[in-house]
Design an enzyme around this catalytic site. Structure first.
Site, short mmCIF file in Angstrom:
data_model
loop_
_atom_site.label_atom_id
_atom_site.label_comp_id
_atom_site.label_asym_id
_atom_site.label_seq_id
_atom_site.Cartn_x
_atom_site.Cartn_y
_atom_site.Cartn_z
CD GLU A 198 51.39 36.69 40.60
OE1 GLU A 198 50.27 36.54 40.08
OE2 GLU A 198 51.85 37.80 40.89
CD GLU A 217 41.46 39.81 45.77
OE1 GLU A 217 42.56 39.74 46.35
OE2 GLU A 217 41.28 39.41 44.60
CG ASP A 247 46.66 43.75 29.15
OD1 ASP A 247 46.26 43.84 27.96
OD2 ASP A 247 47.43 42.86 29.55
CD GLU A 302 43.18 28.03 48.09
OE1 GLU A 302 43.83 27.79 47.06
OE2 GLU A 302 42.89 29.20 48.44
NE ARG A 358 43.77 41.23 33.66
CZ ARG A 358 42.75 41.78 34.30
NH1 ARG A 358 42.08 42.78 33.75
NH2 ARG A 358 42.40 41.34 35.49
CG HIS A 411 49.45 42.74 32.50
ND1 HIS A 411 48.27 42.17 32.06
CD2 HIS A 411 49.73 42.12 33.67
CE1 HIS A 411 47.87 41.26 32.93
NE2 HIS A 411 48.74 41.21 33.91
CG HIS A 416 44.22 46.14 41.48
ND1 HIS A 416 43.70 44.87 41.39
CD2 HIS A 416 44.84 46.20 42.68
CE1 HIS A 416 43.96 44.20 42.50
NE2 HIS A 416 44.66 44.99 43.30
N GLY A 473 39.72 35.09 42.99
CA GLY A 473 40.71 36.16 42.94
C GLY A 473 40.12 37.37 42.22
CD GLU A 508 44.33 37.91 34.80
OE1 GLU A 508 45.08 36.92 35.03
OE2 GLU A 508 44.68 39.08 34.97
#
Length: 351
Positions: free
Chosen positions: A136, A84, A35, A113, A38, A286, A29, A62, A127
Site C-alpha cells: 500500500e 484522511e 486489533d 500531498e 495494534r 490483523h 476499520h 491517514g 499507522e
C-alpha cells in the site's frame, strides 16, 4: 523471450481511487480497531510520549476514524490535524464531536500531498503499515509529511521499522497436497495425479497473508532491513533488501518463507522503547504474516544451512503494491529464485 501476458498498468489516479475506496467500508476499520495489539500499542506509545506531545501541534497522516488523533488529545496535544483522504473522514468528524474534541482536532479531507495546513507540526503520528510492512506504500505519504510539515527536532511515531524473514513449514499445505492421495481409499477413484496441479495452485507466486504458528518456524528469524523514519527517503523505498542466513532447528520440510515486521516507538522515560511486533512468536495482529511459498517443499535436518537474499520493491502494475524477490539456497541444493506479488485491485482481488 517471455510469453507471460503483461498485466495492464493502472494509472496513478485509478490506483489511488481503488486504494482509498477500500477504506470506505466499516469492516476494515472494525478489523483495525479490534486489533488490540495494534490499537493499544499506539495508545500506550502516544501516552508514554505525553511530555513530547503536551501543548504541541500534531499531524495524523491517514487518520481513518481519528482514534490516534484522540489519543494525542488525551496525551495533551494543543492541536491535531487529522488528514484522511477517503469518506471515512465524515465519520471521524462525528466521532470527534461525540468525544467533545472538536476544539482540538481538525479533520481535513484529502491526501497529505494535496492539503494545506495552517502551520508546521512538532509531532507526526501515523499507522501506515501494510502487509509485509510496505504493501500500500503509505509510508511515502508519511515521508512527504515529514519533509514538508515537521519542524526540525520534531518526533515521528513510530520512528523505526524493521523487516524479518524466516523459513517455515506449513502443515496445512502438506495436508492439502496429500489429500489427493487419500481419495482412492475413500471413494475408489485414484486422483493422486491432482497433487501436482494442486501444488501449482497453492504454492504459486502470490504473497499469501496468513497466520504462521511459532512451532512451524524452522530457524531463528533474520532481520534483513531497518528503516529510520527520520532519515529514510522515498528513493530508498524503491528497493528494500538484505541477506539472510539460517540454520534449521530440526528435520522438516521447508515449503515457504514468511516475512514480518516490527515498528518501534521512542519512550523517553522508559528503559526500553515500545515495540509493535507482527512476529509469529507474538500475539496475532490483523497483519498476520506474509507467506511466500516455494515451488516445491525441500527437506531439511538439524543445522541445514539456508542462505539467500530478499528484495522488496513496488509493482510495475501498481506502485501501491509490493513485490518480493527471493534468491535462496537450501542445503546442498542449487540456488533458486522466485518473485512474489499481491494480486492487484484491477483483477477484483481483495488486498
Amino acid at each position: 523471450m517471455s510469453h507471460v501476458v503483461k498485466k495492464r498498468k493502472l494509472d496513478k489516479t485509478r490506483q489511488d481511487r481503488l486504494y482509498f475506496d477500500s477504506y470506505t467500508d466499516v469492516t476494515i476499520h472494525e478489523e483495525m480497531i479490534a486489533d488490540h495489539v495494534r490499537t493499544n500499542t499506539y495508545r500506550m506509545a502516544i501516552l508514554n510520549n505525553s511530555e513530547s506531545i503536551r501543548g504541541k501541534v500534531v499531524l495524523d497522516v491517514g487518520a481513518g476514524t481519528g482514534v490516534l488523533s484522540m489519543f494525542c488529545v488525551q496525551a495533551g496535544a494543543r492541536k491535531v490535524y487529522a488528514v484522511e483522504a477517503c469518506s471515512i473522514a465524515e465519520q471521524a468528524v462525528n466521532i470527534v464531536k461525540q468525544n467533545n474534541m472538536e476544539d482540538k482536532i481538525e479533520v481535513i479531507r484529502g491526501t497529505v500531498e494535496t492539503v494545506d495546513l495552517p502551520e508546521k507540526v512538532e509531532v507526526i503520528v501515523s499507522e501506515w503499515m501494510g502487509y509485509a510492512l510496505l504493501h500500500e506504500s503509505m509510508l511515502n505519504s508519511v515521508l512527504y509529511a515529514r519533509d514538508k510539515w515537521l519542524k526540525p527536532g520534531g518526533i515521528i511515531l513510530p520512528h523505526k521499522a524493521e523487516l524479518y524473514i524466516a523459513p517455515v513449514s506449513d502443515p496445512v499445505v502438506e495436508d492439502r497436497l496429500h489429500f489427493w492421495y487419500t481419495v482412492k481409499d475413500q471413494y475408489g477413484v485414484d486422483m493422486s495425479c491432482m497433487s501436482d496441479f494442486a501444488r501449482g495452485c497453492i504454492m504459486n507466486s502470490d504473497i499469501t497473508v496468513n497466520s504462521v504458528h511459532g512451532e512451524d518456524v524452522l530457524s531463528h528469524p533474520a532481520r534483513f532491513a531497518e528503516l529510520d523514519l527520520h532519515t529514510v527517503t522515498v528513493e530508498e523505498l524503491r528497493s528494500v533488501k538484505g541477506k539472510f542466513n539460517f540454520e534449521s532447528f530440526g528435520s522438516a520440510a521447508v515449503n515457504a518463507f514468511c516475512v514480518f515486521f516490527t515498528v518501534t516507538f521512542p519512550c523517553p522515560d522508559k528503559p526500553q522503547p515500545l515495540v509493535l511486533s507482527t512476529s509469529p512468536f507474538k500475539p496475532e495482529t490483523h497483519w498476520k504474516q506474509a507467506v511466500l511459498y516455494l515451488d516445491a517443499p525441500v527437506d531439511v535436518v538439524q543445522d541445514t544451512v539456508v542462505t539467500g537474499e530478499i528484495s522488496m520493491f513496488p509493482s510495475e502494475e501498481s506502485a501501491r503494491h509490493i513485490c518480493i524477490h527471493v534468491d535462496y539456497t537450501i542445503g546442498e541444493q542449487k540456488r533458486q529464485s522466485k518473485t512474489f506479488s499481491i494480486p492487484d485491485w484491477s483483477s477484483g482481488a481483495q488486498s
